[in-house]
Write a protein that holds these residues in place. Structure first.
Motif, PDB file in Angstrom:
ATOM      1  N   GLY A  12      46.282  36.115  40.429  1.00 10.35           N
ATOM      2  CA  GLY A  12      46.049  37.364  41.144  1.00 10.35           C
ATOM      3  C   GLY A  12      46.430  37.243  42.595  1.00 10.35           C
ATOM      4  N   ALA A  13      46.188  36.069  43.194  1.00  8.34           N
ATOM      5  CA  ALA A  13      46.508  35.879  44.603  1.00  8.34           C
ATOM      6  C   ALA A  13      48.003  36.008  44.841  1.00  8.34           C
ATOM      7  N   VAL A  14      48.815  35.412  43.970  1.00 10.37           N
ATOM      8  CA  VAL A  14      50.257  35.498  44.137  1.00 10.37           C
ATOM      9  C   VAL A  14      50.709  36.947  44.102  1.00 10.37           C
ATOM     10  N   LEU A  15      50.152  37.727  43.175  1.00  7.25           N
ATOM     11  CA  LEU A  15      50.547  39.115  43.033  1.00  7.25           C
ATOM     12  C   LEU A  15      50.223  39.918  44.276  1.00  7.25           C
ATOM     13  N   VAL A  16      48.988  39.792  44.788  1.00  3.40           N
ATOM     14  CA  VAL A  16      48.601  40.619  45.917  1.00  3.40           C
ATOM     15  C   VAL A  16      49.319  40.201  47.183  1.00  3.40           C
ATOM     16  N   LEU A  17      49.516  38.911  47.399  1.00  2.00           N
ATOM     17  CA  LEU A  17      50.230  38.484  48.595  1.00  2.00           C
ATOM     18  C   LEU A  17      51.639  39.042  48.627  1.00  2.00           C
ATOM     19  N   ALA A  18      52.227  39.254  47.473  1.00  2.00           N
ATOM     20  CA  ALA A  18      53.579  39.789  47.422  1.00  2.00           C
ATOM     21  C   ALA A  18      53.626  41.271  47.744  1.00  2.00           C
ATOM     22  N   THR A  19      52.463  41.959  47.646  1.00  2.00           N
ATOM     23  CA  THR A  19      52.464  43.401  47.826  1.00  2.00           C
ATOM     24  C   THR A  19      51.567  43.852  48.955  1.00  2.00           C
ATOM     25  N   GLN A 171      47.238  48.720  45.829  1.00  2.00           N
ATOM     26  CA  GLN A 171      46.155  49.355  46.565  1.00  2.00           C
ATOM     27  C   GLN A 171      44.764  48.922  46.101  1.00  2.00           C
ATOM     28  N   ASN A 172      44.690  47.997  45.156  1.00  2.00           N
ATOM     29  CA  ASN A 172      43.376  47.623  44.622  1.00  2.00           C
ATOM     30  C   ASN A 172      43.294  46.127  44.344  1.00  2.00           C
ATOM     31  N   PRO A 173      43.169  45.305  45.386  1.00  2.16           N
ATOM     32  CA  PRO A 173      43.141  43.853  45.183  1.00  2.16           C
ATOM     33  C   PRO A 173      41.825  43.308  44.645  1.00  2.16           C
ATOM     34  N   ALA A 174      40.765  44.130  44.573  1.00  2.04           N
ATOM     35  CA  ALA A 174      39.451  43.609  44.180  1.00  2.04           C
ATOM     36  C   ALA A 174      39.327  43.375  42.679  1.00  2.04           C
ATOM     37  N   ALA A 175      40.216  43.975  41.881  1.00  2.00           N
ATOM     38  CA  ALA A 175      40.102  43.874  40.426  1.00  2.00           C
ATOM     39  C   ALA A 175      41.352  43.240  39.841  1.00  2.00           C
ATOM     40  N   ARG A 176      41.183  42.443  38.786  1.00  2.00           N
ATOM     41  CA  ARG A 176      42.329  41.873  38.099  1.00  2.00           C
ATOM     42  C   ARG A 176      42.054  41.822  36.599  1.00  2.00           C
ATOM     43  N   TRP A 177      43.069  42.180  35.836  1.00  2.00           N
ATOM     44  CA  TRP A 177      43.002  42.209  34.375  1.00  2.00           C
ATOM     45  C   TRP A 177      43.617  40.938  33.805  1.00  2.00           C
ATOM     46  N   SER A 178      43.107  40.508  32.660  1.00  2.00           N
ATOM     47  CA  SER A 178      43.658  39.351  31.972  1.00  2.00           C
ATOM     48  C   SER A 178      43.257  39.421  30.508  1.00  2.00           C
ATOM     49  N   CYS A 179      43.695  38.437  29.760  1.00  2.08           N
ATOM     50  CA  CYS A 179      43.351  38.314  28.344  1.00  2.08           C
ATOM     51  C   CYS A 179      42.532  37.040  28.168  1.00  2.08           C
ATOM     52  N   VAL A 180      41.494  37.093  27.391  1.00  3.98           N
ATOM     53  CA  VAL A 180      40.600  35.951  27.234  1.00  3.98           C
ATOM     54  C   VAL A 180      41.385  34.707  26.801  1.00  3.98           C
ATOM     55  N   GLY A 181      41.198  33.627  27.567  1.00  4.20           N
ATOM     56  CA  GLY A 181      41.823  32.358  27.236  1.00  4.20           C
ATOM     57  C   GLY A 181      43.240  32.185  27.716  1.00  4.20           C
ATOM     58  N   ARG A 182      43.777  33.182  28.449  1.00  3.64           N
ATOM     59  CA  ARG A 182      45.160  33.091  28.931  1.00  3.64           C
ATOM     60  C   ARG A 182      45.176  33.140  30.460  1.00  3.64           C
ATOM     61  N   GLY A 186      46.889  40.465  36.210  1.00  3.29           N
ATOM     62  CA  GLY A 186      47.604  41.494  36.939  1.00  3.29           C
ATOM     63  C   GLY A 186      46.657  42.591  37.364  1.00  3.29           C
ATOM     64  N   ARG A 187      47.137  43.474  38.221  1.00  5.89           N
ATOM     65  CA  ARG A 187      46.308  44.571  38.726  1.00  5.89           C
ATOM     66  C   ARG A 187      46.249  45.746  37.766  1.00  5.89           C
ATOM     67  N   ARG A 197      41.284  39.107  23.662  1.00  2.59           N
ATOM     68  CA  ARG A 197      40.594  40.338  24.048  1.00  2.59           C
ATOM     69  C   ARG A 197      40.864  40.621  25.514  1.00  2.59           C
ATOM     70  N   LEU A 198      40.764  41.888  25.867  1.00  2.72           N
ATOM     71  CA  LEU A 198      40.996  42.318  27.244  1.00  2.72           C
ATOM     72  C   LEU A 198      39.772  42.016  28.097  1.00  2.72           C
ATOM     73  N   GLU A 199      39.996  41.576  29.345  1.00  2.00           N
ATOM     74  CA  GLU A 199      38.896  41.322  30.261  1.00  2.00           C
ATOM     75  C   GLU A 199      39.291  41.715  31.683  1.00  2.00           C
ATOM     76  N   ASN A 200      38.276  41.884  32.522  1.00  2.00           N
ATOM     77  CA  ASN A 200      38.508  42.227  33.923  1.00  2.00           C
ATOM     78  C   ASN A 200      37.561  41.439  34.807  1.00  2.00           C
ATOM     79  N   TYR A 201      38.089  40.939  35.939  1.00  2.00           N
ATOM     80  CA  TYR A 201      37.287  40.296  36.973  1.00  2.00           C
ATOM     81  C   TYR A 201      37.242  41.235  38.167  1.00  2.00           C
ATOM     82  N   LEU A 202      36.046  41.585  38.620  1.00  2.00           N
ATOM     83  CA  LEU A 202      35.879  42.471  39.766  1.00  2.00           C
ATOM     84  C   LEU A 202      35.071  41.732  40.819  1.00  2.00           C
TER      85      LEU A 202
END
Length: 309
Positions: A12-19, A171-182, A186-187, A197-202
Motif C-alpha cells: 500500500g505504501a508503494v501505491l500511495v507514494l506514487a500518487t 484520495q483515500n490512503p487510509a484504506a487498502r484492499w487485499s485478498c486473504v493470504g496474498r 490496492g486502494r 476472500r476479500l479483506e480490507n485494512y482501515l
C-alpha cells in the motif's frame, strides 16, 4: 499473520507514494460534506509511513462481528435516522442514529471482550447488488506512535477516517484492499481468486489534541504522526485502531454503499471506503490493556493478557 500485514502495508505504501499530491477538493451542499476529506501531501505521507511501519510487539485486539445494518450515522448525522447511506455496524448491538456514550454503555456487544461496548461502522459491501455481511472484524489497538507514552482513548471519543466522496484511489490512503493470504493490495477492490476472500485494512490516526472528543468535521481533533512522536498540535499518543474486515466473497461485482451528488447509493467504488469509531470501552479495562500491552510492549489477546513478547 503479522508478516502478511507488514507485506500488505508495504504494498500500500508503494501505491500511495506514487500518487501522493493528486487530491481534488469539491463542494458538497447536501449535508454529506463530513464524508468528504482531502488529505494533504503531508497527511498522505504520514498515513503511508504508519502503514509501512514494522509492528513493534505492542498490541491488543477485540474480535467483533456485524451486529446490524442501517442507514444511520450517529457521528455525521446524529439523531437523523435513515439520513445516511447504509452502514454495517460492528460491536455494540444498540448503535443507531441517536447513539450516545450513555446509550452504548447501557447496551450489549458482540465483541470479545465484552468490556468493549464501542461502536464501529463502515459502508456496507455489495456483490452484484446484494449486501454481504463480513464474516469477521478484528479491531487491532497498536502501539505505533510513542508506545511507552500512549494513553487510552477517552470515553466518548469519536472520529471518522477515509474519504467517502473520493473520486480516485489516490484520495483515500487510509484504506487498502487485499485478498486473504496474498501480499498484493490496492486502494480499489481486488478481484480475489477462488479459494480466498476479500479483506480490507482501515488505519486510524494515533495522535489526539488532548482536549476535544469531537470536532466539526469529526477529524481535526486527531492526527497521523509524521514521525516517531506526535506533533505539537496533537501531543497525546493513543493506540492506532486498525480494522481488519474479512468478507466471505471473491471475484468481481463489488461495490459499496455511498453518496453521489447528494444521493445515497449502493454502487460506490472501493476507494471510497471509510469508517467511524465511538469509544464506549469500560474505562478501567481499556486503561489496563494500554498499560499491560501497549506501554509494556507485548502482543496481547482479546483478554488483554500477553501472548508473546
Amino acid at each position: 499473520m503479522n508478516r502478511i500485514r507488514r507485506l500488505l502495508a508495504g504494498a500500500g505504501a508503494v501505491l500511495v507514494l506514487a500518487t501522493a499530491g493528486c487530491t481534488t477538493a469539491r463542494t458538497d451542499h447536501s449535508g454529506h460534506a463530513a464524508h468528504q476529506y482531502t488529505y494533504t501531501k503531508a497527511q498522505q505521507a504520514a498515513i503511508v509511513a504508519q502503514a509501512a511501519a514494522p509492528l513493534r510487539g505492542s498490541e491488543f485486539r477485540a474480535d467483533c462481528f456485524s451486529s446490524h445494518r442501517r442507514g444511520d450515522d450517529p457521528i455525521v448525522f446524529p439523531g437523523q435516522a435513515g439520513r445516511s447511506h447504509i452502514h454495517e455496524f460492528y460491536g455494540n448491538r444498540t448503535a443507531n442514529a441517536s447513539s450516545t456514550l450513555q446509550s452504548l454503555a447501557a447496551g450489549t456487544t458482540n465483541c470479545t471482550p465484552q468490556t468493549d461496548l464501542s461502536s464501529y461502522w463502515t459502508p456496507t459491501l455489495y456483490q452484484n447488488g446484494v449486501p454481504v455481511a463480513p464474516e469477521r472484524v478484528t479491531v487491532y489497538y497498536q502501539g505505533i506512535t510513542d508506545h511507552t507514552r500512549a494513553v487510552a482513548h477517552p470515553r466518548g471519543l469519536r472520529y471518522v477516517v477515509g474519504n467517502a466522496l473520493a473520486t480516485g484511489p489516490e484520495q483515500n490512503p487510509a484504506a487498502r484492499w487485499s485478498c486473504v493470504g496474498r501480499p498484493e493490495s490496492g486502494r480499489d477492490f481486488m478481484n480475489c481468486p477462488p479459494g480466498t476472500r476479500l479483506e480490507n485494512y482501515l488505519d486510524f490516526p494515533t495522535c489526539w489534541d488532548g482536549r476535544n472528543l469531537d470536532s466539526p468535521n469529526h477529524r481535526d481533533h486527531m492526527a497521523y504522526a509524521a514521525g516517531p512522536s506526535c506533533p505539537a498540535s496533537h501531543p497525546v499518543p493513543v493506540p492506532r485502531l486498525e480494522l481488519l474486515i474479512t468478507w466471505p466473497v471473491n471475484g468481481g461485482g463489488m461495490s459499496l454503499a455511498g453518496t453521489r451528488n447528494g444521493t445515497n447509493v449502493t454502487d460506490a467504488p472501493g476507494y471510497t471506503f471509510h469508517g467511524d469509531f465511538l469509544n464506549a470501552w469500560d474505562e478501567g479495562e481499556l486503561r489496563r490493556r494500554v498499560a499491560d500491552c501497549i506501554n509494556a510492549g507485548y502482543v496481547c489477546g482479546t483478554d488483554g493478557r500477553p501472548i508473546q513478547q
